[in-house]
Structures are given as structure tokens and as C-alpha cells.
Scaffold this active site. Sequence first.
Site, PDB file in Angstrom:
ATOM      1  CE  LYS A   8     -13.956-147.054 -47.555  1.00  9.64           C
ATOM      2  NZ  LYS A   8     -14.535-146.502 -48.785  1.00  9.64           N
ATOM      3  N   GLY A  47      -9.325-145.833 -46.583  1.00 10.84           N
ATOM      4  CA  GLY A  47      -9.266-146.700 -45.421  1.00 10.84           C
ATOM      5  C   GLY A  47      -9.048-148.145 -45.789  1.00 10.84           C
ATOM      6  CE  LYS A  48      -4.228-150.401 -43.031  1.00 11.14           C
ATOM      7  NZ  LYS A  48      -3.336-150.952 -41.977  1.00 11.14           N
ATOM      8  N   GLY A  84      -8.509-155.707 -48.124  1.00  9.65           N
ATOM      9  CA  GLY A  84      -8.261-154.690 -49.147  1.00  9.65           C
ATOM     10  C   GLY A  84      -8.189-153.302 -48.572  1.00  9.65           C
ATOM     11  N   GLY A  94      -8.878-149.014 -49.829  1.00 12.01           N
ATOM     12  CA  GLY A  94      -9.486-148.154 -50.837  1.00 12.01           C
ATOM     13  C   GLY A  94     -10.331-147.082 -50.203  1.00 12.01           C
ATOM     14  CG  ASP A 107     -15.229-143.187 -56.909  1.00  9.87           C
ATOM     15  OD1 ASP A 107     -14.778-143.168 -58.070  1.00  9.87           O
ATOM     16  OD2 ASP A 107     -14.569-143.594 -55.937  1.00  9.87           O
TER      17      ASP A 107
END
Length: 971
Positions: free
Chosen positions: A717, A699-700, A694, A696, A819
Site C-alpha cells: 500500500k 493511496g494505491k 486497487g 483506498g 474503520d
Amino acid sequence: MASMHHLLLFLSLISFPSKSISQITPNEVERQTLVRIKSDWDNPTSLASWSNSTSYCKWTGIQCSSNGAVISIALSNQGLSGVFSPSICDLKNLSYLDLSDNNIGGTFPTSLYNCSNLGFLNISFNLFVGGLPADIDSLSPRLTYLNLGSNNFTGDIPPAVGRLTKLQTLWLYSNLFNGTYPAEIGDLSNLESLALAYNNFAQTAIPARFGNLSKLSFLWMVSTNLEGEIPESLMRLPAMMHLDLTRNSLNGSIPAGIWNLKNLRFLYLSQNNLSGSINLNGSIGAEGLEEIDVSTNQINGSIPESFGDLRNLSHLIMYNNRLSGEIPASIGLLPSLYDLRLFNNSLTGVLPPELGKNSPLSNFEVADNMISGELPRDLCAKGVFGSLVVSNNNMSGKIPESLGSCATLNDIQIQNNRFSGDVPVGIWSATYLTTVLMHDNALSGTLPDKLPGNLTRLQIERNRFTGSIPSSAGNLVVLTATDNLFSGEIPANLNRISSLQNLKLARNRISGGIPASISTLTSLTELDLSGNSLSGEIPAGIGSLPVLTSLDLSSNRLSGDIPPQIGNLKLNNLNLSSNDLSGEIPASLESPAYSNSFLSNARLCSSDATLVVRSCDRQSGSSGGISRGLRILFLVLGAVVFVIAVAFAFIVVREYRKRSEGSDPAAWKLTSFQMLNFSENVIVRGLVDENLIGCGGGGKVFRISLGSRGGEIVAVKKIYNARKSDSKLEREFESEVKTLGSIRHTNIVKLLCCISSVDSKLLVYEYMGNGSLDRWIHQTMWGQSRPLDWPTRVQIAVGAARGLCYMHHEISPPIVHRDVKSSNILLDSEFRARIADFGLARMLVKAGEPDTVSAVAGSFGYMAPECAYTRKVNEKNDVYSFGVVLLELTTGREATDGGEYGSLAEWAWRHLQDGSEISDVTAKEIRDPTYLAEIEVMFKLGIICTGTLPSARPTMKEVLQMLLRCEQMHE
């Protein structure tokens, strides 16, 4: 404690021999008792006045008799915590005790039995638990007022309560009672007010014995699991003014004798299974009737003409039924009618022509029927009319000119009818106007350049409006005017409509360029300007709109290159077709998701074959004008360039492999926060495409197996930083990473280590086998069809709340996530929740930018309203976001899925305000009647958490407490 009290009293007498015992003893006893009471509570800062420097009769909340005896303690909402003080009843003359709205806990305080003079007791809105004692009648025989509402009491209400014969008020609402309530309540011959609402009692019928409560004027039994028919005995209560049996399982018809309740003013019978027609023909004896609510039942038949005989009727509320026929004209003659709601029925015919002419009508709602004809002309005759909701009918004609002079108008919803003609100009100057929904009619006229300052929603699509687009509307959130005849240019000063979230002007006659000021609309999520005559270039500033998810500029005359900044947007929809754009499509937009986004732009090209445009790799044309020698020279130069490029690529790849394999000790720096059984080399080698799961947060994310015997897996991440981080940012990053690395909580994802290089950071977390919550709520999980059941959803909500509660209340300094959203709540193999993603990516991208740069923190749909106008953040921002997650869990809708209302939070609030059933919007996977009460609690908690005012939102500690109640309800 008693011996110490007597010793202090004895010493005080020795110290002041000149004073007689009769002068000092009573006052000193009262003073010392109050001091002990204060000491029994935890840190009662609100009781700072309780000191020896002033007379205790002047202390906060204290009232004394003429001889200095304490007769009243009133300490509502004083932040008191701890347990109930047993010293309170040492005040022998105490007759009034109000400790409501505090944080006092423990079981029911039987020490209250010693307050022999107590007449008033209110301990509502506290944290009391357990069952009520079987001998509750040991409370003062003088007790007339008993309020135990909004606590955590469980079990049965004991029959002994029926022996408190002086009681006039008994309020036991909003607890966790799950047993029975006694018929003996019917023996309280002096009872005037009874509130049992919002308790999950065992299913039972209303005791016929309640018909003995001859003085009862207020009966509140909302959501008490009632079944059976309304007993005829309730019709023998001559004092009844307010009868509320909403949201139960009552069946049968409304007893005919209800019209004998001559003092009845409020009748609420909504959301039951009542059937039959309301028969008000003949003499009904309802001189005192002011409000009737029989909404959301199974009532059939028409509204009788005899409703016009209810001369004191002020509220007529019968929405969500099966009423048919016409609305009697006599309703327009009622002199006191204030609120008329008949929406969502099968009503036909025309509206009463004299509606509003004879009464102070304020609210009129008849949406979703089959009504025809015109609007009454005197709706605002008394000057108080505020809301007109007649949408989804077959009405026609013009909007009455009288509404143009209605200064109190705030809401007009007439969409999906056949209204025509010009909208009265005066409507656009109504000071309090907030909502205008007129779409799908045949209306005409123009809009003023300046719309009312309080207007937030203007939807007029599919009409015949002309003129220019307004340039000023300070609080406008939604402006949709597609399929009209607007002309001229888009206003250059769009910053005067800075709160816009949806701007749709498609298929009009608008010309000119797209103004650069569009970049000031930082709350914009949808922009549709398609089907006009716009020209010039696409402003690069569109690419800086932080929450834009849909962009449609198709079918215009736009030219020039596509700004590469557009690639920065996270778009669900992009359409730039049918323009005159040129150049190469930016690489960031070369995606199969946008394969049809650039059609009919002859001069556009792309190197991506999936896009329906011509390729940028052109074959050279005829070389007739170029000499053979030059062609050879070009070939030689090309070969040389190719060899150099290959050599350079070989060097770069070799260096990259060396760094990836960890051969350069300085390439990566590992900072660990746990005991690790792997090295940075294992992690770096795992950063390959087949491990990518994924993207987000800048970054990956990779899933990397460590190859250990236990099959351990970690999530990594990778965050890129295109610019070299300055030393200050680097120190801030390390500080925040260490803070997160030091967190140890079951419901916060575990950060194992951080691996840093010059241009990127690797954050290594424990791996969560079930991925993120959003995948399970909003989409099929990796091909699986098993949905989340309700107990699992409650478990997830409780776990996430525990994590946030720890961050807000249990560590110092507190951490605000900023967030919180369903994609940042991860689930392990047992569906235990973990809070994840603490915004480190957003921190990194600030390198080289000034410290004062402002940015919207969070994700659209989850951001609290105050984030749009202030940079200050606190825990209440997280509470708002978590409230949205609760709404997702109960409805299954996405945070941005609010339909015409924009966000899920706004849509849910409107749904509740409309009085609609929560079961209608519950996710289909959890529509089990067994859990309906719990789902309703969580849904309403989500609405409370998403309140507009931060101060009105609960803390995460309070949210967790409410969720634990939900969890207990199905255990």
C-alpha cells in the site's frame, strides 16, 4: 477443604471462650461458607461488601432468617465469572438461588442436588455447556421454579424432568438443545409456565400429553422445529392465557376447540404453514380473549363479522396472510381495541367508519392491501393514537382534520394512495412526530418554518406542496420533496438541520444561490437540487462533505468554475449538466465515470476526450493582425521553452529512476517487523501500473511478486503525503506502525515492513489471494460466478470477530480499528479472514494541521451514530461496524443500501420491528432451509451490535461467543 473448615471453627472457639457454642457456631458456619463461595469466583468485585466488618446478613444479595441462617442468595447481573461454587449447598437452609445474567461456566452443577430445601433456582444467561444430567430429578423435591434459559446446554431434555412434580415454572429457552424434549413434561400437574423457545430440537409434533397440564397458563415454543398439526388436547387447558407457537412448521387448520380456552389473552401462531379460515361465527366463549396473532400463515378467506363479539380483544394482529374481503364494520365497535395490524393481505372495501371512536386505539396498520375510501374521522377520539400506516392502497379523500389535534401522533405513512387537499396544519406541531411518509399522492398545503424537533424523516415527493423550505428541524435525517411547487430560496442557516443525510428538492421552483452553509451538513450522503432556478456559483464547501456519494445540480442557472474541491468527493453519481458553468473541468473529475456529467454547459472544456464537452486545446485564430516577425519570435521562444522543458524532464526522470532503483541509499528507509527475504529495491521497482490492483484509504495498492522460488507475493500500500510531515507526526506514525508490526494473530493481516521516503510510505503486507470480503458479497469476483456459501460466511465472520476480539481484549493497550467494513476484511486462499487497514493513511494526511482538528472516522453506513457528535472513540464503535458486516453477510445488501431508511442497519431494524420474515431478506445465494436458524441468529446479532446506545451493544468477546454457536450449529 472440609478439614480446614473444621480447624478454623475450632480455633475460633478457642479464641472466644466466653461465648457459648450455641451463640457462635451457626453464624460462623454461615459466614465462613459465604467467604468460601466468594473465593470460588474470579475477582468478584461486586461482592466487596462480603467482608468481616459487617453482618453477613447485610452483604450484597444475602437474606437471612430470624436466627441468622442464609435462606436466599440473589446475585443477578453482578459480573461473576468462573465455575459454580460447590460450597453453595453447604447453606442447608437455602431456598432461593438466583445467579442469572453472569459469566459462570462449566457443566450443569450436580452439586445442586445437595440443596435439599431449594425451591427457586435461576442460572439463566450464563455460560453453562454440555447436556443436562439424566438424573436431574435429584434436584430438591421442593423445587417450584427452574430457569436454565440462555445458556449453551445441548442434547436432549431428559425425561426425568417430568418427575420434578412441584414445578410451576420450567424455562429452558435459548439454548443449543438439538435432541428431543420429553412427553413426560406433560406429567407436571402443577406446571403453570413452560418456555422451550429458540432451540433447534429434532423436528417433532407437540406431544398430545401436554394436554394434561391443567394449570398451564403460559406456553412459549417459538422456533422449536415443531411439525404436524396443533393437537386438540391443547384445547383442554382451561387456564391457558398465553399460547405462542410462532415460527415453526405447523400445518393444518387452527383447531375449532381453541375458542374453548376462555381465559386466552395472547395467541401467536405466525410464521407456520397453517391453512383454512378462522371461523368465529356463533358462540365462541372467548370472554377473556385479548390478543390474537395469526400472522404470516397461509390463512385464506375473509375476516368474519363475529370478530366484533370479542369484547375484550385489544390486539388484532393478522398481517402477512391471504385474507380477502372487507374489514368488518363491527371491529370499529370493539371497546378495548388497542392495536390493529392487517397489512400485507388482499383486503378490499372501506375501513370501519367508527374505528377509534369506541376504543383506545394506538396503532393501526393496513398497508399493502386494496382498500379504498377515506380514513375514519375518529382515529384519535380517545387521545392515545400514535401510528397510522395505510400506504400502498387505493384510498382517497382528505386527511381528517381531527388528526391535526392528535397530540400523541408519532408516525404517519400514507404514501402511494390518492389522498388530496391540504394537510391539516396541526399535524406539524405534534410533539412526538418522528416519521411522515406522504409521497405519491395529490396533497397540498405548506410546511412551517420550524418542523417538530423529533421529526427524523419527511418524504413528501410527488405532491402539490407550495411555500418555502423549512429552515429548522433539529433531528431531521431525510428530507425529500422533489416534484412539488416549493419556491423561494434555500434557507441560509442550514446548520439548524445539521443531521441531514438525504436532501432532495429536485423539480420545484426554488431560486437564489446555494448557501455556503451547506458545508455544515457533514452527514449528507445525497444532495439533489436539480430542475430548479438556482443561480450563482457552486460553493466550494460542497467538496468538504465527508460522506457525500451523490450530487445532482443539473438543470439550473449555475455559473462560474467547477470548484476543484468537488474532486475530493467519492461520488457514485455526479450531474452538473444544463447549467452555465465555465472554465476547465478539474483534473480530478476527468474520468470516464463522469462522461455525461457536464452536458449542456457551453463554456466548459476538458482535455479528456471521454467527457462530452469541448476540448480546451484551441487552435489559434487568424493572425492577420500580428506581424510576421512577431510570429517568428513566438515560434523561437516556443522552441526554446520546449528544449528547456525536455531537458528538465530528462533530469527529473533520471533522478526518479535512480531513487526507484535504490541507487540513493538515503532515498528509502526500511523498517522490518518480520524476517524478510527481499530488499526495498524489489518493492520499489514493483510499483508499476500493471501491478496496481486497487485504491483506498488515501493511496494505491499493488500486487508485487518477489520472484522467489516459492512464488511469494506481497501486497504493497503506497500512501502519499503532499506536505512534509512534521517530526511529531513522524514519531506518531512510527509508533503506530511498530504497534501494528508487533501484532501476531491469525486473523489480523501481517504487516511485514514499512518503507519510507520523504513524500510517501510503503506498507508491505502478506498477500491475500481472495481479495476483500465486499467483492464476494456485493459483486462477481473477477469474472467468477461462484458465490459464498453459508458455512464459508460463518467461517469468515468468526475469523474477523477473533481478530477484533484480540485487538479489544487481549492486548494492552487495546486497539480500536475505527474503520471496520467488508472491504477491510481480507480473505486468503482458504477464505480465512484477516482484519486489515488500520487507518495509517488518515494519520499521514494530518501533517501541518492542528492537533485539535476534528474529522469523521470511518465509512458511511458503518459509522456508529455517536461518531456524528463526539470525537471519543472506544471498542463499541468497532462493534457497531462489525454488526453492519454481519448484516451484509446475511442479506447481501451494501452498508448504504437501506432504501427509504438510509443505512442497512436502520433498514434491518425496521424489518425486524415490522415482524417480517428474515428469510424474505436473506441473500438469495444462501436461502437454504438447512441454515435458516443460523442465518436468523446472525441477522439478529447484527441488529443488536448496531444498537443506537453504545452501552447496549455487546463486547466483541460476547459477539464471538454467539458466532461460535452459529458455527457449532452446522458442524
